[in-house]
Motif scaffolding. Structure first.
Motif, PDB file in Angstrom:
ATOM      1  N   UNK A  41       0.910  -1.239   0.112  1.00 52.02           N
ATOM      2  CA  UNK A  41       0.098  -0.165  -0.155  1.00 52.02           C
ATOM      3  C   UNK A  41       0.802   1.181   0.145  1.00 52.02           C
ATOM      4  N   UNK A  42       0.709   2.029  -0.946  1.00 52.96           N
ATOM      5  CA  UNK A  42       1.540   3.040  -1.069  1.00 52.96           C
ATOM      6  C   UNK A  42       1.229   4.322   0.066  1.00 52.96           C
ATOM      7  N   UNK A 318     -15.747  34.248  -7.914  1.00 50.94           N
ATOM      8  CA  UNK A 318     -14.579  35.027  -7.638  1.00 50.94           C
ATOM      9  C   UNK A 318     -13.647  34.776  -6.141  1.00 50.94           C
ATOM     10  N   UNK A 319     -13.846  33.330  -5.896  1.00 44.37           N
ATOM     11  CA  UNK A 319     -13.355  33.003  -4.780  1.00 44.37           C
ATOM     12  C   UNK A 319     -11.768  32.444  -5.232  1.00 44.37           C
ATOM     13  N   UNK A 320     -10.702  32.974  -4.292  1.00 42.84           N
ATOM     14  CA  UNK A 320      -9.364  32.663  -4.387  1.00 42.84           C
ATOM     15  C   UNK A 320      -8.892  31.752  -3.474  1.00 42.84           C
ATOM     16  N   UNK A 321      -7.966  30.894  -3.916  1.00 46.54           N
ATOM     17  CA  UNK A 321      -7.364  29.955  -3.041  1.00 46.54           C
ATOM     18  C   UNK A 321      -7.093  28.609  -3.514  1.00 46.54           C
ATOM     19  N   UNK A 322      -6.872  27.719  -2.840  1.00 51.35           N
ATOM     20  CA  UNK A 322      -6.531  26.225  -3.370  1.00 51.35           C
ATOM     21  C   UNK A 322      -6.791  25.094  -2.406  1.00 51.35           C
ATOM     22  N   UNK A 323      -6.413  23.970  -2.777  1.00 50.12           N
ATOM     23  CA  UNK A 323      -6.603  22.874  -1.874  1.00 50.12           C
ATOM     24  C   UNK A 323      -5.432  21.865  -2.314  1.00 50.12           C
ATOM     25  N   UNK A 324      -5.406  21.076  -1.119  1.00 48.86           N
ATOM     26  CA  UNK A 324      -4.546  19.914  -1.290  1.00 48.86           C
ATOM     27  C   UNK A 324      -5.337  18.715  -1.136  1.00 48.86           C
ATOM     28  N   UNK A 325      -5.243  17.658  -1.829  1.00 49.87           N
ATOM     29  CA  UNK A 325      -5.764  16.354  -1.569  1.00 49.87           C
ATOM     30  C   UNK A 325      -5.302  15.108  -2.212  1.00 49.87           C
ATOM     31  N   UNK A 331      -2.708   8.882  -4.838  1.00 49.46           N
ATOM     32  CA  UNK A 331      -2.929  10.289  -5.892  1.00 49.46           C
ATOM     33  C   UNK A 331      -3.091  11.575  -5.428  1.00 49.46           C
ATOM     34  N   UNK A 332      -2.528  12.362  -5.946  1.00 51.06           N
ATOM     35  CA  UNK A 332      -2.310  13.644  -5.321  1.00 51.06           C
ATOM     36  C   UNK A 332      -2.820  14.815  -6.185  1.00 51.06           C
ATOM     37  N   UNK A 361       6.972  22.770 -11.874  1.00 53.79           N
ATOM     38  CA  UNK A 361       6.661  21.608 -12.093  1.00 53.79           C
ATOM     39  C   UNK A 361       6.512  20.691 -11.268  1.00 53.79           C
ATOM     40  N   UNK A 362       5.391  20.143 -10.679  1.00 53.57           N
ATOM     41  CA  UNK A 362       5.219  19.471  -9.599  1.00 53.57           C
ATOM     42  C   UNK A 362       5.552  18.225  -9.652  1.00 53.57           C
ATOM     43  N   UNK A 363       5.769  17.627 -11.035  1.00 52.41           N
ATOM     44  CA  UNK A 363       6.057  16.051 -11.177  1.00 52.41           C
ATOM     45  C   UNK A 363       5.037  15.024 -10.982  1.00 52.41           C
ATOM     46  N   UNK A 364       3.527  15.618 -10.889  1.00 53.72           N
ATOM     47  CA  UNK A 364       2.544  14.748 -10.453  1.00 53.72           C
ATOM     48  C   UNK A 364       1.803  13.901 -11.604  1.00 53.72           C
TER      49      UNK A 364
END
Length: 364
Positions: A41-42, A318-325, A331-332, A361-364
């Protein structure tokens, strides 16, 4: 006598051959089971340290290095938990605490000030295996707010506690309590004073631009947060988020971080999400749960779902921001619609990947 021994040997040989036999279907099923068992399992961990108008021209080499080093430290701390077979919940806490203890980020030690010059912090955590969750808001004395959220999840029948009650509960659980002055950072206080002054003077465009160059915090006053998501060796995901909120906030304002399903969400069936951005928009879009729902009901991949929410739905509002998941297969996805987002991931010991700008470059 010899005949008896020969007969016994024949019987034993027959039993052995019979035990080794089986139908083709049974043997294939056994092989499939063996394949599943033998597959490793990764494990992986992803973090963010806030999103906003983060540009190279506003960043000194020394400051950029400081951010990258602290992000890498957080990644390595969290991954050390996973590498030893630890739980994803414990890994995200380990990573978050590193960032809460650093004045570089708007969480814990680096929390911004409210309009009344107080540091009020929010945090949340969610276990993807059980979908159990804990959250706190408006606390001022718990050194590591993420630990308070964890105690709410683990040791209470509740999900969400606020203010003095949350602080009392944290103290009863034996968490480290500090004087509110511990969180005071002069650069953050100066930021508050500049913003209050700007409100009074109604600065023109050129003055605003000058302030952005002088103070890297100024233009990101709505977006600072830290977060972590992980998957462990059992395939369980978890999410955790911590923040000092919005600079100059009033009236007990609370953003998306402690709102389960908005800024923090985790479910083994889909994904784990931690958000950073203008919280009001993330609450209205229920961002974390929306990403999971697109995966669940539309059958889209993690990356497709995350980008649909961040790069389409939020942008239209017009909502600014981001997520990590992250999902159970490691998988990312780390989409953001602002100029930059402090972020990183690690899938292998000693290989912490950190990023700041939108052209890396995130390399994903």
């Amino acid at each position: 006598m010899l005949r008896t021994k020969t007969g016994s040997l024949f019987v034993l040989l027959f039993v052995f051959l019979l035990s080794c036999s089986g139908t083709k279907e049974e043997n294939e099923e056994l092989e499939d089971q063996n394949v599943v068992v033998s597959q490793e399992q990764p494990i992986a961990l992803v973090i963010h340290g806030g999103a906003g108008t983060i540009k190279r021209e506003n960043m000194t080499p020394e400051r950029e290095q400081a951010y990258r080093e602290k992000l890498a430290e957080a990644l390595n701390h969290g991954y050390a938990v996973l590498e030893k077979g630890g739980k994803s919940v414990d890994a995200v806490i380990a990573a978050i605490k590193v960032m809460e203890d650093s004045p570089l980020f708007n969480a814990g030690k680096g929390a911004v000030f409210t309009h009344d010059a107080r540091n009020e912090m929010d945090a949340a955590i969610m276990d993807g295996k059980t979908r159990n969750a804990g959250a706190v808001a408006g606390i001022t004395t718990v050194k590591n707010p993420i630990t308070a959220a964890f105690e709410v999840m683990q040791n209470s029948p509740h999900v969400f506690m606020v203010g003095k009650g949350a602080e009392q509960f944290a103290e009863e659980q034996g968490l480290e309590i500090v004087d509110p002055s511990y969180f005071r950072e002069e650069k953050r206080y100066e930021q508050l004073m500049k913003i209050i002054e700007s409100e009074q003077q109604q600065l023109d465009h050129s003055s605003l631009r000058e302030m952005e160059w002088e103070d890297p915090y100024f233009n990101d006053r709505k977006y600072g947060t830290v977060g972590a998501v992980a998957v462990d060796s059992e395939g369980n995901v978890a999410a955790a988020t911590s923040t000092g909120g919005m600079t100059n906030k009033r009236y007990g304002r609370v953003g998306d971080v402690p709102v389960i399903g908005a800024g923090t969400y985790a479910d083994n069936a889909t994904c784990a999400v931690s958000a950073t951005g203008h919280g009001e928009f993330f609450i209205r879009n229920v961002v974390g749960h929306e990403i999971a729902s697109i995966m669940r009901y539309a059958g889209k991949s993690l990356d497709q779902a995350a980008k649909e929410v961040v790069m389409d739905q939020l942008v239209k509002m017009e909502g600014s921001g981001g997520v990590i998941s992250i999902d159970k297969d490691a998988n990312i996805s780390m989409p953001f619609n602002s100029a930059g987002m402090y972020r990183g991931y690690i899938k292998e010991k000693g290989k912490a990947n950190t990023f700041i700008y939108n052209d890396e470059d995130e390399g994903l």
